[in-house]
Design a protein around this motif. Sequence first.
Motif, PDB file in Angstrom:
ATOM      1  N   ASN A  86       0.823  -1.208   0.000  1.00 33.14           N
ATOM      2  CA  ASN A  86       0.000   0.000   0.000  1.00 33.14           C
ATOM      3  C   ASN A  86       0.859   1.261   0.000  1.00 33.14           C
ATOM      4  N   ALA A  87       2.007   1.195   0.649  1.00 35.46           N
ATOM      5  CA  ALA A  87       2.881   2.364   0.742  1.00 35.46           C
ATOM      6  C   ALA A  87       3.857   2.470  -0.438  1.00 35.46           C
ATOM      7  N   HIS A  88       4.257   1.317  -0.998  1.00 39.36           N
ATOM      8  CA  HIS A  88       5.329   1.325  -2.009  1.00 39.36           C
ATOM      9  C   HIS A  88       4.993   0.378  -3.157  1.00 39.36           C
ATOM     10  N   LYS A  89       4.101   0.812  -4.021  1.00 40.48           N
ATOM     11  CA  LYS A  89       3.637  -0.008  -5.135  1.00 40.48           C
ATOM     12  C   LYS A  89       4.680  -0.184  -6.233  1.00 40.48           C
ATOM     13  N   ASN A  90       5.713   0.642  -6.238  1.00 38.70           N
ATOM     14  CA  ASN A  90       6.686   0.616  -7.331  1.00 38.70           C
ATOM     15  C   ASN A  90       8.118   0.414  -6.859  1.00 38.70           C
ATOM     16  N   SER A  91       8.309  -0.274  -5.744  1.00 37.66           N
ATOM     17  CA  SER A  91       9.649  -0.483  -5.224  1.00 37.66           C
ATOM     18  C   SER A  91      10.427  -1.471  -6.084  1.00 37.66           C
ATOM     19  N   LEU A  92      11.683  -1.143  -6.351  1.00 38.85           N
ATOM     20  CA  LEU A  92      12.551  -2.006  -7.151  1.00 38.85           C
ATOM     21  C   LEU A  92      13.788  -2.455  -6.377  1.00 38.85           C
ATOM     22  N   ASN A  93      13.744  -2.354  -5.048  1.00 38.04           N
ATOM     23  CA  ASN A  93      14.887  -2.795  -4.246  1.00 38.04           C
ATOM     24  C   ASN A  93      15.139  -4.280  -4.457  1.00 38.04           C
ATOM     25  N   ASP A  94      16.403  -4.699  -4.275  1.00 38.33           N
ATOM     26  CA  ASP A  94      16.723  -6.122  -4.383  1.00 38.33           C
ATOM     27  C   ASP A  94      15.959  -6.947  -3.358  1.00 38.33           C
ATOM     28  N   ASN A  95      15.737  -6.392  -2.155  1.00 37.25           N
ATOM     29  CA  ASN A  95      15.001  -7.158  -1.148  1.00 37.25           C
ATOM     30  C   ASN A  95      13.557  -7.404  -1.598  1.00 37.25           C
ATOM     31  N   VAL A  96      12.958  -6.460  -2.288  1.00 34.09           N
ATOM     32  CA  VAL A  96      11.590  -6.624  -2.770  1.00 34.09           C
ATOM     33  C   VAL A  96      11.562  -7.618  -3.930  1.00 34.09           C
ATOM     34  N   LYS A  97      12.609  -7.655  -4.738  1.00 33.98           N
ATOM     35  CA  LYS A  97      12.687  -8.663  -5.797  1.00 33.98           C
ATOM     36  C   LYS A  97      12.790 -10.059  -5.191  1.00 33.98           C
ATOM     37  N   GLY A  98      13.527 -10.187  -4.095  1.00 32.27           N
ATOM     38  CA  GLY A  98      13.595 -11.459  -3.378  1.00 32.27           C
ATOM     39  C   GLY A  98      12.245 -11.859  -2.819  1.00 32.27           C
ATOM     40  N   VAL A  99      11.518 -10.888  -2.280  1.00 30.11           N
ATOM     41  CA  VAL A  99      10.176 -11.139  -1.757  1.00 30.11           C
ATOM     42  C   VAL A  99       9.245 -11.545  -2.905  1.00 30.11           C
ATOM     43  N   ALA A 100       9.393 -10.912  -4.063  1.00 33.65           N
ATOM     44  CA  ALA A 100       8.565 -11.279  -5.222  1.00 33.65           C
ATOM     45  C   ALA A 100       8.764 -12.750  -5.575  1.00 33.65           C
ATOM     46  N   PHE A 101       9.999 -13.225  -5.540  1.00 39.62           N
ATOM     47  CA  PHE A 101      10.271 -14.639  -5.791  1.00 39.62           C
ATOM     48  C   PHE A 101       9.593 -15.521  -4.739  1.00 39.62           C
ATOM     49  N   MET A 102       9.707 -15.128  -3.479  1.00 40.92           N
ATOM     50  CA  MET A 102       9.116 -15.936  -2.413  1.00 40.92           C
ATOM     51  C   MET A 102       7.590 -15.953  -2.470  1.00 40.92           C
TER      52      MET A 102
END
Length: 155
Positions: A25-41
């Motif tokens: 809700n706060a960060h719909k467009n985050s491209l951090n590596d940690n968020v990419k890892g979360v996307a995989f999970m």
Amino acid sequence: SGYSSGSAFILQSSKANKWLSMYLNAHKNSLNDNVKGVAFMLDTNVWKTFANETYADYVIGGPTVEMLFDSYNKLYGTNFKARVKNYVGYEISKDGGSNWSNYYPQMLDIKKGTLHVLGENSTSSSGSRWGADAMWLASPSCYHTSNVMAIRCDR
């Protein structure tokens, strides 16, 4: 590298995105590596071979901090909370929000139950013994842009 759209991928493609609602809700467009890892999970297609449709509609690579705290609080009457500190990720509280940190030693009491981490006496299908000292959470940590949150066991 397959999750270059970061949190946008989670919003568009994951059936489990509701469990990361505060961050998304706060960060719909985050491209951090940690968020990419979360996307995989949270990519339910990656983990579908582990699904048993009798028990669950989908499987993810690990619980989110929101999912873990919701379950733990209901089961043990604790008041653990998570909040989005900034665009990087979550921080946590073990006292209902009076104090916040990205790390608390001995926060979860594993004597009360299990967090479903395979223990040192677990046996693989090939017969070898293995165990886990940590569990990755499908939530970005506010500590650093390349860290997902983790539960670590100090034996």
